[in-house]
Design an enzyme around this catalytic site. Structure first.
Site, PDB file in Angstrom:
ATOM      1  N   HIS A 107       0.796  -1.227   0.000  1.00 38.13           N
ATOM      2  CA  HIS A 107       0.000   0.000   0.000  1.00 38.13           C
ATOM      3  C   HIS A 107       0.834   1.285   0.000  1.00 38.13           C
ATOM      4  CE1 HIS A 107       1.198  -0.497   4.139  1.00 38.13           C
ATOM      5  NE2 HIS A 107       0.956   0.787   4.299  1.00 38.13           N
ATOM      6  N   HIS A 142       1.679   6.893  -0.844  1.00 36.22           N
ATOM      7  CA  HIS A 142       0.785   6.100  -0.002  1.00 36.22           C
ATOM      8  C   HIS A 142      -0.528   5.928  -0.759  1.00 36.22           C
ATOM      9  CE1 HIS A 142      -1.302   4.564   3.505  1.00 36.22           C
ATOM     10  NE2 HIS A 142      -0.136   4.531   4.136  1.00 36.22           N
TER      11      HIS A 142
END
Length: 152
Positions: free
Chosen positions: A57, A74
């Site tokens: 992620h 992110h």
């Protein structure tokens, strides 16, 4: 000056609009966010350098050369809780990448279906808050297009 490429296709947003107080306050670093189009995407390296940290992620790249910047990408808010589900890591931590190389494949629609924001934060690490202007907010950006230039 370093062009920082967009790791996702979508609409540019200021970090202040991100639904996470740490990113919104630029505690991680200044930058911009991209509200991604809701289709499978390939997240690319925003700069040329070494992948210093890699998770499904999120990833950080340390730029090449003296005075090189480090950039964190992110993918979504609270996506660490997914344990990698919905993400396919393509690159390897510790390897050198060129700006635009594919790092992760993911689907923002899947993230959103799990009641999480798929917004993508792109932060220049170890720099003061407010150092990146949000004057491009609302513009559309494609994967691999210039998102910002550092220093701003």
């Amino acid at each position: 000056m370093t062009d920082v490429l967009s790791p996702a296709a979508g609409t540019i947003r200021p970090l202040s609009e991100v639904p996470d107080p740490v990113f919104a306050a630029e505690m991680v670093g200044p930058g911009l966010a991209v509200d991604p189009t809701r289709e499978p995407q390939t997240a690319v390296a925003p700069i040329t350098g070494t992948i210093a940290k890699l998770h499904p992620h999120a990833f950080a790249i340390a730029g090449d050369g003296d005075g090189g910047i480090a950039v964190l990408v992110h993918l979504g808010i609270d996506t660490v809780q997914l344990g990698g589900e919905g993400f396919e890591v393509v690159a390897t931590e510790g390897t050198h990448v060129e700006a635009g190389d594919v790092v992760v494949r993911w689907d923002p629609a899947t993230v959103e279906a799990g009641d999480r924001s798929p917004i993508v934060m792109v932060c220049v690490l170890d720099q003061p808050a407010g150092a990146v202007p949000a004057d491009r907010a609302g513009e559309q950006v494609a994967v691999g297009q210039r998102l910002l230039t550092w220093p701003a």
